[in-house]
Design an enzyme around this catalytic site. Sequence first.
Site, mmCIF file in Angstrom:
data_model
loop_
_atom_site.group_PDB
_atom_site.id
_atom_site.type_symbol
_atom_site.label_atom_id
_atom_site.label_comp_id
_atom_site.label_asym_id
_atom_site.label_seq_id
_atom_site.Cartn_x
_atom_site.Cartn_y
_atom_site.Cartn_z
ATOM 1 N N ASN A 276 62.839 86.441 12.020
ATOM 2 C CA ASN A 276 61.466 85.938 12.152
ATOM 3 C C ASN A 276 60.645 86.138 10.875
ATOM 4 O O ASN A 276 59.932 85.236 10.436
ATOM 5 C CB ASN A 276 60.767 86.605 13.338
ATOM 6 C CG ASN A 276 61.463 86.303 14.645
ATOM 7 O OD1 ASN A 276 62.350 85.444 14.690
ATOM 8 N ND2 ASN A 276 61.091 86.992 15.708
ATOM 9 N N SER B 38 60.916 38.054 -4.867
ATOM 10 C CA SER B 38 61.235 37.623 -3.515
ATOM 11 C C SER B 38 62.599 36.933 -3.547
ATOM 12 O O SER B 38 62.950 36.298 -4.534
ATOM 13 C CB SER B 38 60.167 36.645 -3.031
ATOM 14 O OG SER B 38 60.688 35.823 -2.011
ATOM 15 N N GLU C 84 52.653 49.361 -2.358
ATOM 16 C CA GLU C 84 52.696 49.201 -0.892
ATOM 17 C C GLU C 84 53.406 50.372 -0.228
ATOM 18 O O GLU C 84 52.994 50.860 0.824
ATOM 19 C CB GLU C 84 53.418 47.901 -0.530
ATOM 20 C CG GLU C 84 52.579 46.667 -0.781
ATOM 21 C CD GLU C 84 53.384 45.393 -0.582
ATOM 22 O OE1 GLU C 84 53.355 44.864 0.532
ATOM 23 O OE2 GLU C 84 54.044 44.951 -1.526
ATOM 24 N N LYS D 93 57.231 34.912 -7.056
ATOM 25 C CA LYS D 93 56.622 36.172 -6.611
ATOM 26 C C LYS D 93 56.877 37.348 -7.524
ATOM 27 O O LYS D 93 57.961 37.522 -8.060
ATOM 28 C CB LYS D 93 57.162 36.520 -5.210
ATOM 29 C CG LYS D 93 56.736 35.540 -4.136
ATOM 30 C CD LYS D 93 55.328 35.798 -3.669
ATOM 31 C CE LYS D 93 55.282 37.026 -2.856
ATOM 32 N NZ LYS D 93 54.734 36.951 -1.581
ATOM 33 N N THR E 203 30.967 46.836 -3.414
ATOM 34 C CA THR E 203 30.679 47.558 -2.179
ATOM 35 C C THR E 203 30.935 46.527 -1.082
ATOM 36 O O THR E 203 30.679 45.328 -1.284
ATOM 37 C CB THR E 203 29.220 48.062 -2.096
ATOM 38 O OG1 THR E 203 28.348 46.948 -2.147
ATOM 39 C CG2 THR E 203 28.886 49.012 -3.242
ATOM 40 N N HIS E 204 31.457 46.964 0.031
ATOM 41 C CA HIS E 204 31.858 46.059 1.119
ATOM 42 C C HIS E 204 32.839 44.994 0.630
ATOM 43 O O HIS E 204 32.901 43.901 1.183
ATOM 44 C CB HIS E 204 30.644 45.359 1.762
ATOM 45 C CG HIS E 204 29.512 46.287 2.070
ATOM 46 N ND1 HIS E 204 29.399 46.953 3.262
ATOM 47 C CD2 HIS E 204 28.459 46.683 1.313
ATOM 48 C CE1 HIS E 204 28.310 47.715 3.236
ATOM 49 N NE2 HIS E 204 27.733 47.571 2.061
ATOM 50 N N TYR F 266 56.743 84.959 17.502
ATOM 51 C CA TYR F 266 57.641 83.859 17.149
ATOM 52 C C TYR F 266 58.091 83.100 18.387
ATOM 53 O O TYR F 266 58.373 83.673 19.438
ATOM 54 C CB TYR F 266 58.880 84.399 16.407
ATOM 55 C CG TYR F 266 59.867 83.283 16.068
ATOM 56 C CD1 TYR F 266 59.700 82.507 14.935
ATOM 57 C CD2 TYR F 266 60.939 82.984 16.916
ATOM 58 C CE1 TYR F 266 60.579 81.470 14.636
ATOM 59 C CE2 TYR F 266 61.818 81.954 16.630
ATOM 60 C CZ TYR F 266 61.636 81.201 15.490
ATOM 61 O OH TYR F 266 62.495 80.169 15.206
ATOM 62 N N GLN G 43 60.598 76.396 14.572
ATOM 63 C CA GLN G 43 61.685 75.839 13.759
ATOM 64 C C GLN G 43 61.372 74.386 13.375
ATOM 65 O O GLN G 43 61.886 73.872 12.377
ATOM 66 C CB GLN G 43 62.990 75.909 14.560
ATOM 67 C CG GLN G 43 64.202 75.399 13.840
ATOM 68 C CD GLN G 43 65.488 75.820 14.543
ATOM 69 O OE1 GLN G 43 65.904 76.957 14.453
ATOM 70 N NE2 GLN G 43 66.100 74.900 15.271
ATOM 71 N N SER H 267 69.653 74.699 13.117
ATOM 72 C CA SER H 267 68.711 74.147 12.132
ATOM 73 C C SER H 267 69.338 74.019 10.742
ATOM 74 O O SER H 267 68.662 73.653 9.789
ATOM 75 C CB SER H 267 67.454 75.018 12.061
ATOM 76 O OG SER H 267 67.798 76.366 11.790
HETATM 77 N N1 ARG Z 1 66.110 78.852 12.466
HETATM 78 C C1 ARG Z 1 65.029 79.658 12.897
HETATM 79 C C2 ARG Z 1 63.689 78.997 12.496
HETATM 80 O O1 ARG Z 1 63.718 78.143 11.711
HETATM 81 C C3 ARG Z 1 65.093 81.021 12.284
HETATM 82 C C4 ARG Z 1 64.397 82.090 13.068
HETATM 83 C C5 ARG Z 1 65.141 82.412 14.286
HETATM 84 N N2 ARG Z 1 64.501 83.448 15.036
HETATM 85 C C6 ARG Z 1 64.797 83.678 16.326
HETATM 86 N N3 ARG Z 1 64.143 84.606 16.912
HETATM 87 N N4 ARG Z 1 65.635 82.930 16.977
HETATM 88 O O2 ARG Z 1 62.643 79.306 12.968
#
Ligand code: ARG
Length: 457
Positions: free
Chosen positions: A110, A277, A290, A283, A155-156, A317, A322, A23
């Site tokens: 965690n 444009s 937008e 334009k 309205t509408h 967890y 993640q 990650s």
């Molecule tokens: N990269 C993990 C996340 O974003 C960190 C926690 C990892 N915990 C584990 N038990 N593998 O959640």
Amino acid sequence: MGKLWQGFASGKVCEIADDFNSSIKFDKRLFKQDITGSIAHAKMLAHRCIISEKDAAAIVDGLTGILEDILSGTLKIDESAEDIHTFIEETLTARVGDAGKKLHTARSRNDQVALDLRMYLKEETENILGKIKALVKSVTDKAEEYKDAVCSGYTHLQRAQPITFGHQLMAYAFMLLRDCERFTDCYKRINVSPIGCCALAGTTYNTDREYEAKELGFDGIALNSIDGVSDRDFVAEFISCAALLQMHLSRFAEEILLWTSWEFKFVELSDAFTTGSSIMPQKKNSDMAELVRGKTGRVYGDLTGILTVLKGLPLAYNKDMQEDKELVFDAADTVKACLDVFAPMVAEMKANRENMKTAAAKGFINATDLADYLTKKGEPFRSAYKICGEIVGYCIKQGKTLETLSLEEYKKFSDLFGKDVYGEIDIKNCVNKRISAGGTAVSSVEKQIEYVRKRFA
Ligand code: ARG
């Protein structure tokens, strides 16, 4: 870089799986939170004599150096690490030796990742609140400038009643005010520290979670360690605040698009916020509006994403969690970018009073006032309404407006009509008679502006 979890498992993950699992490409932006959290953790461990003061000092020094080096660019985040937590801890140990290996005592990734994310969202909530306030300032200033500019309310999407452009703008100020309230309320629930929940069950060490929470500026601690590491409702709540805010911005953007169209021509945006444009030289496109409207879809997607990730997850967890980060980063980045472009775009936009007045004069938007006139003279409202409906039909057939109808013609529909009818249906009067609380009269809009400004003072 190695794995933090090479215990029983060999750590020999195949390259494709390793890449899939990693990650760091997106959680690297949490480096500041991760380091700040770890400094507080080391201090707490020393405060409770779980590690020595000497080790804690080495950890704090090492982490401070890492933070400085990342910020100055001398230390590059190594994307071969599994995540930002791994990178920081491994770098620390490489720099300070054995003391670094003691940092992860009485915590788990965690609770660490939940902590980092809460710290990040506290900061982003404050950033967003500041940006909403800047937009509200643009909107209220613009409303003040056009508090007496008469236009048609719809309205509408049909011309309905005369209002002022300032009144319409203030409607958005009140929406944004509620967005601020929502983010402020959400902040309370983000501001709870999960650190010390450890993997899920707490710890046998004599930790001081309150100390660590206080050190990091949290209001309190998660009171159930399983909830502390499993909960991501604060992420969903943050994105849902973002989604509602985007919905408001998107409606505002849509109106700006209508107002700037050739059909309306009520508003002109500054060249700084429009594009042209490549083929049509005439334009002037309101791309920023937008894009705000379009990006709203992304934020809704982020919300649906997080709710779907969390649905059905068993405690505690799970790696699914993640997935929370890219969604919430995207929502925060998108909302901030939209607010950043919206505030100056509104500040620089110009309304065309003449065009708005002309549009207001054409659509029989004073027909309600005509009915009210008869009602005040004794005709029950329902029959007054009917009479006025017939008058409008007559005008359309004759190619006239309520203002250009003669008194003789009025009298054909009711004896109650007198010369004073013209004053009653004068568009400016129609606006300024609406002094009911929250109404469109200049005096009422001034009160609204004052209220919103006070709330943000
Ligand atoms: N990269 C993990 C996340 O974003 C960190 C926690 C990892 N915990 C584990 N038990 N593998 O959640």
